[in-house]
Design a protein around this motif. Structure first.
Motif, PDB file in Angstrom:
ATOM      1  N   ARG A   1       0.815  -1.210   0.000  1.00 15.20           N
ATOM      2  CA  ARG A   1       0.000   0.000   0.000  1.00 15.20           C
ATOM      3  C   ARG A   1       0.852   1.266   0.000  1.00 15.20           C
ATOM      4  O   ARG A   1       0.483   2.273  -0.602  1.00 15.20           O
ATOM      5  N   VAL A   2       1.989   1.221   0.679  1.00  9.98           N
ATOM      6  CA  VAL A   2       2.901   2.364   0.634  1.00  9.98           C
ATOM      7  C   VAL A   2       3.398   2.566  -0.796  1.00  9.98           C
ATOM      8  O   VAL A   2       3.429   3.693  -1.312  1.00  9.98           O
ATOM      9  N   GLU A   3       3.772   1.463  -1.444  1.00  8.54           N
ATOM     10  CA  GLU A   3       4.247   1.541  -2.827  1.00  8.54           C
ATOM     11  C   GLU A   3       3.178   2.116  -3.745  1.00  8.54           C
ATOM     12  O   GLU A   3       3.466   2.963  -4.606  1.00  8.54           O
ATOM     13  N   LEU A   4       1.943   1.670  -3.562  1.00  6.74           N
ATOM     14  CA  LEU A   4       0.841   2.185  -4.374  1.00  6.74           C
ATOM     15  C   LEU A   4       0.665   3.678  -4.153  1.00  6.74           C
ATOM     16  O   LEU A   4       0.482   4.443  -5.102  1.00  6.74           O
ATOM     17  N   ARG A   5       0.732   4.108  -2.900  1.00  6.33           N
ATOM     18  CA  ARG A   5       0.560   5.532  -2.596  1.00  6.33           C
ATOM     19  C   ARG A   5       1.660   6.360  -3.242  1.00  6.33           C
ATOM     20  O   ARG A   5       1.414   7.446  -3.766  1.00  6.33           O
ATOM     21  N   MET A   6       2.876   5.856  -3.225  1.00 13.07           N
ATOM     22  CA  MET A   6       3.978   6.578  -3.850  1.00 13.07           C
ATOM     23  C   MET A   6       3.809   6.639  -5.373  1.00 13.07           C
ATOM     24  O   MET A   6       4.105   7.654  -6.003  1.00 13.07           O
ATOM     25  N   LYS A   7       3.323   5.561  -5.967  1.00 13.18           N
ATOM     26  CA  LYS A   7       3.108   5.545  -7.414  1.00 13.18           C
ATOM     27  C   LYS A   7       2.018   6.537  -7.813  1.00 13.18           C
ATOM     28  O   LYS A   7       2.098   7.149  -8.888  1.00 13.18           O
ATOM     29  N   ARG A   8       1.017   6.681  -6.960  1.00 11.46           N
ATOM     30  CA  ARG A   8      -0.060   7.632  -7.263  1.00 11.46           C
ATOM     31  C   ARG A   8       0.467   9.057  -7.379  1.00 11.46           C
ATOM     32  O   ARG A   8      -0.103   9.884  -8.093  1.00 11.46           O
ATOM     33  N   GLN A   9       1.565   9.339  -6.709  1.00  9.67           N
ATOM     34  CA  GLN A   9       2.089  10.702  -6.708  1.00  9.67           C
ATOM     35  C   GLN A   9       2.643  11.125  -8.056  1.00  9.67           C
ATOM     36  O   GLN A   9       2.895  12.312  -8.281  1.00  9.67           O
ATOM     37  N   ALA A  10       2.811  10.169  -8.962  1.00  3.79           N
ATOM     38  CA  ALA A  10       3.232  10.512 -10.326  1.00  3.79           C
ATOM     39  C   ALA A  10       2.224  11.449 -10.982  1.00  3.79           C
ATOM     40  O   ALA A  10       2.578  12.220 -11.886  1.00  3.79           O
ATOM     41  N   LEU A  11       0.994  11.414 -10.538  1.00  4.11           N
ATOM     42  CA  LEU A  11      -0.048  12.270 -11.103  1.00  4.11           C
ATOM     43  C   LEU A  11       0.291  13.745 -10.959  1.00  4.11           C
ATOM     44  O   LEU A  11      -0.028  14.554 -11.834  1.00  4.11           O
ATOM     45  N   ILE A  12       0.908  14.117  -9.840  1.00  2.00           N
ATOM     46  CA  ILE A  12       1.232  15.520  -9.619  1.00  2.00           C
ATOM     47  C   ILE A  12       2.699  15.839  -9.914  1.00  2.00           C
ATOM     48  O   ILE A  12       3.078  17.006  -9.979  1.00  2.00           O
ATOM     49  N   MET A  13       3.514  14.798 -10.111  1.00  2.00           N
ATOM     50  CA  MET A  13       4.948  15.002 -10.306  1.00  2.00           C
ATOM     51  C   MET A  13       5.395  14.859 -11.760  1.00  2.00           C
ATOM     52  O   MET A  13       6.511  15.262 -12.105  1.00  2.00           O
ATOM     53  N   ARG A  14       4.551  14.291 -12.608  1.00  2.00           N
ATOM     54  CA  ARG A  14       4.976  14.051 -13.983  1.00  2.00           C
ATOM     55  C   ARG A  14       5.244  15.370 -14.712  1.00  2.00           C
ATOM     56  O   ARG A  14       4.657  16.418 -14.381  1.00  2.00           O
ATOM     57  N   ARG A  15       6.102  15.308 -15.718  1.00  3.19           N
ATOM     58  CA  ARG A  15       6.504  16.518 -16.433  1.00  3.19           C
ATOM     59  C   ARG A  15       5.423  17.057 -17.349  1.00  3.19           C
ATOM     60  O   ARG A  15       5.271  18.267 -17.507  1.00  3.19           O
ATOM     61  N   THR A  16       4.676  16.151 -17.976  1.00  2.00           N
ATOM     62  CA  THR A  16       3.651  16.590 -18.919  1.00  2.00           C
ATOM     63  C   THR A  16       2.264  16.459 -18.308  1.00  2.00           C
ATOM     64  O   THR A  16       1.891  15.407 -17.799  1.00  2.00           O
ATOM     65  N   HIS A  17       1.521  17.526 -18.349  1.00  3.55           N
ATOM     66  CA  HIS A  17       0.142  17.577 -17.889  1.00  3.55           C
ATOM     67  C   HIS A  17      -0.065  16.987 -16.481  1.00  3.55           C
ATOM     68  O   HIS A  17      -0.909  16.101 -16.292  1.00  3.55           O
ATOM     69  N   PRO A  18       0.673  17.459 -15.505  1.00  3.73           N
ATOM     70  CA  PRO A  18       0.415  16.967 -14.144  1.00  3.73           C
ATOM     71  C   PRO A  18      -0.938  17.458 -13.652  1.00  3.73           C
ATOM     72  O   PRO A  18      -1.426  18.511 -14.088  1.00  3.73           O
ATOM     73  N   ILE A  19      -1.542  16.693 -12.779  1.00  4.48           N
ATOM     74  CA  ILE A  19      -2.809  17.110 -12.181  1.00  4.48           C
ATOM     75  C   ILE A  19      -2.590  18.352 -11.327  1.00  4.48           C
ATOM     76  O   ILE A  19      -1.572  18.487 -10.652  1.00  4.48           O
TER      77      ILE A  19
END
Length: 324
Positions: free
Chosen positions: A176-194
C-alpha cells in the motif's frame, strides 16, 4: 444481477447496430449513481487502448455501433447486458477474474440505489477512488487530520497505514505504501500533471505521526512541493475558528477535463473519506456547489502560500528540536 434480470431475454441479447434502442442499453435516467458505470467505461476504454483496437473496430467486432460503444466508455449508458460486457472483455483478452469484476460492476450500474462499492478489482473502495483520481484534471482537497496521500513521504505514509488494524502484515503495508507513492506521479509528472489545491488545518502539522523525525521530513517535503506550479498548499490557522460553524470531515472535489465545447468529459465528484464508515461520493450539482462554497470559505481564512511555506519549515524545526 438478480434472477429476474437473468430471465429477461432483452438483457441477455447482444446489442447490434440496428438495436441500439433495445432495453439492453439505457441512457442515464437519473436515480442511480453514475460512478459504477463510469468506472466500468474507464476500464473498458483502457483495455481497448491496451490491445490497440480503435473504437470503430472494437464496436464492429461485438456488433455495436461506434456511438453506442463510445457512450458505454464514457459512462452514459446505465444498463449494459452481461453478454455485451463479456464480449468486450473477451475481445480485449481480459482475465476471467477481471471479466467477472466488470460484469459485477455493470450490475451495480443498473441498481437504483447504489451506496458504496464492495470487494473486487473495481468494487474495492480504494480502486474506485484511484480510478477517479487518475482521470481527474484538478483535485481540491481539505484535510483536517493529516497530510493528503499525494503529498506524503513514504515514511509518513507507512506510519499512517501501519496504524490501521486492517493491515497487519508487512507485505500488505509495503504494498500500500508503494501504491501511494506511485499515485504521486499524477502531480509530479513533467507533462500535464494534475493540479492540486490542498488546504490543511494547522493541527495536521502538529499531529505526530511516525515520530518527530518523520514529521519534520514530511513538512519540509510539503514546503518543497508547494513551489511546484501545479500545487497549491495553504494552512488554515487555529485563529480561523470553525468555518460556517460546523465540523466537516476531510473531502476532495474532483474536476475532470473539458471537451472543445466546454462541457466536462465527466461531471465533478465530491469524495468524503468515511474513515471507519463507508466512503461517500456526491454527484448532485447543488451539493457539489455547496462544497465549492465551503472550500472558498475555508480558503478565505487560510494563510497565503508564502506564509504557509514558512510555517511548514518553522514547525519542521520544532519537531526536530523535540527529537533532540
Amino acid at each position: 444481477m438478480t434472477s429476474a434480470e437473468d430471465s429477461t431475454s432483452t438483457e441477455d441479447a447482444m446489442i447490434s447496430e440496428n438495436t441500439t434502442a433495445s432495453t439492453d442499453i439505457t441512457e442515464d435516467d437519473g436515480p442511480s449513481s453514475t460512478l459504477p458505470r463510469r468506472q466500468l467505461g474507464r476500464f473498458l476504454r483502457e483495455s481497448r487502448d491496451a490491445t490497440g483496437f480503435t473504437i470503430a473496430r472494437a464496436a464492429k467486432q461485438v456488433d455495436l455501433s461506434r456511438a453506442v460503444l463510445q457512450r458505454i466508455e464514457t459512462g452514459q449508458i446505465q444498463k449494459i447486458s452481461r453478454p455485451v460486457v463479456q464480449a468486450l472483455c473477451e475481445l480485449y483478452d481480459v482475465s476471467r477474474e477481471d471479466t467477472d469484476a466488470a460484469v459485477d460492476l455493470a450490475a451495480q450500474a443498473r441498481a437504483k440505489s447504489w451506496h458504496y462499492i464492495y470487494g473486487g478489482m473495481f468494487s474495492n473502495a480504494l480502486n474506485m477512488y484511484i480510478g477517479l483520481e487518475s482521470a481527474a484534471r484538478r483535485l481540491t482537497t481539505c484535510q483536517d487530520q493529516c497530510i493528503p496521500g499525494l503529498l506524503q513521504t513514504a515514511t509518513y505514509a507507512r506510519a499512517v497505514i501501519s496504524a490501521s488494524p486492517l493491515f497487519t502484515s508487512r507485505e500488505e503495508i509495503e504494498r500500500r505504501v508503494e501504491l501511494r507513492m506511485k499515485r504521486q506521479a499524477l502531480i509530479m509528472r513533467r507533462t500535464h500533471p494534475i493540479e492540486l489545491d490542498a488546504v490543511l488545518h494547522i493541527s495536521a502539522l502538529y499531529r505526530v505521526i511516525g515520530g518527530a523525525r518523520t514529521m519534520a521530513v514530511a513538512l519540509r517535503h510539503l514546503a518543497e512541493l508547494s513551489k511546484r506550479p501545479n500545487i497549491t498548499i495553504r494552512i488554515q490557522p487555529y485563529s480561523a475558528g470553525q468555518t460556517w460553524g460546523i465540523p466537516h470531515s476531510s473531502f476532495v472535489i474532483m474536476d475532470f477535463d473539458h471537451e472543445a465545447i466546454g462541457e466536462p468529459v465527466e461531471p465533478p465528484v465530491v469524495f468524503i473519506d468515511g474513515g471507519a464508515a463507508p466512503d461517500v461520493y456526491i454527484e448532485k450539482p447543488d451539493e457539489i456547489r455547496r462544497y465549492r462554497e465551503l472550500v472558498a470559505a475555508i480558503q478565505a481564512t487560510c494563510l497565503g502560500e508564502v506564509e504557509t511555506r514558512n510555517l511548514l519549515r518553522q514547525v519542521a524545526k520544532e519537531h526536530e528540536r523535540s527529537e533532540r
